[in-house]
Design an enzyme around this catalytic site. Structure first.
Site, short mmCIF file in Angstrom:
data_model
loop_
_atom_site.label_atom_id
_atom_site.label_comp_id
_atom_site.label_asym_id
_atom_site.label_seq_id
_atom_site.Cartn_x
_atom_site.Cartn_y
_atom_site.Cartn_z
N CYS A 62 4.68 -6.96 -9.62
CA CYS A 62 5.63 -7.93 -9.07
C CYS A 62 4.99 -9.32 -8.97
CB CYS A 62 6.09 -7.43 -7.70
SG CYS A 62 6.88 -8.65 -6.65
N CYS A 65 5.04 -10.93 -5.53
CA CYS A 65 4.10 -10.21 -4.65
C CYS A 65 2.69 -10.75 -4.85
CB CYS A 65 4.11 -8.71 -4.95
SG CYS A 65 5.70 -7.89 -4.74
#
Length: 167
Positions: A62, A65
């Site tokens: 991600c 993230c």
């Protein structure tokens, strides 16, 4: 639903309540956050009793993230002496993917893994990253879905400061 007979209405409400309990619903501000120690997470959890806790669900694949990690590390370092703990919970299926990312990122906060996705399912986390800011009593103060760089970091800091200012 008000046109249903009372007995059928009661049965339907009971079924809906049971379904939402089994499926899970994302906690919102004021809800008690489930104890991390009971979640069967892989890894070592820090002491969180009586502290402001930042729980960040993330995955190595991600992009947002990965972008959040430096900010979370900075927050962890800046606020650890004031009773703030950051816990990153990886949802990576492959532990090696998580470990490779953690080696590169060198976070300054605890990293654990939800190997069977039990906690992520219980909390109905659907966006990566999802970050819960939890107050000193274990209640959710704020939920963030996604990460938008400096603006999100500033929100985290303002929310942490507000929680730390409470008597």
């Amino acid at each position: 639903m008000s046109t249903l007979p009372p007995s059928l209405r009661s049965a339907l409400l009971a079924a809906l309540t049971l379904t939402s309990t089994l499926i899970g619903a994302q906690p919102k501000a004021g809800d008690v956050f489930p104890p991390l120690a009971e979640a069967k997470l892989e890894g070592t959890l820090p002491d969180t009793a009586g502290k402001v806790i930042i729980v960040d669900f993330w995955a190595s694949w991600c992009g947002p993230c990965r972008a959040a990690f430096p900010a979370l590390s900075e927050i962890a370092e800046k606020y650890k002496s004031r009773g703030v703990v950051v816990v990153g919970i990886s949802v990576d299926e492959d532990k090696a993917d998580m470990e490779a990312f953690v080696r590169k990122a060198s976070p300054k906060f605890a990293i654990v893994r939800d190997p069977n996705s039990k906690l992520i399912e219980k909390l109905d986390v659907q966006v990566m990253p999802t970050t819960f800011i939890i107050d000193q009593t274990g209640k959710v103060a704020v939920v963030h879905s996604g990460y938008a760089g400096d603006s999100t970091k500033k929100e985290y800091i303002a929310e942490i400061e507000q929680l730390l200012a409470k008597p």
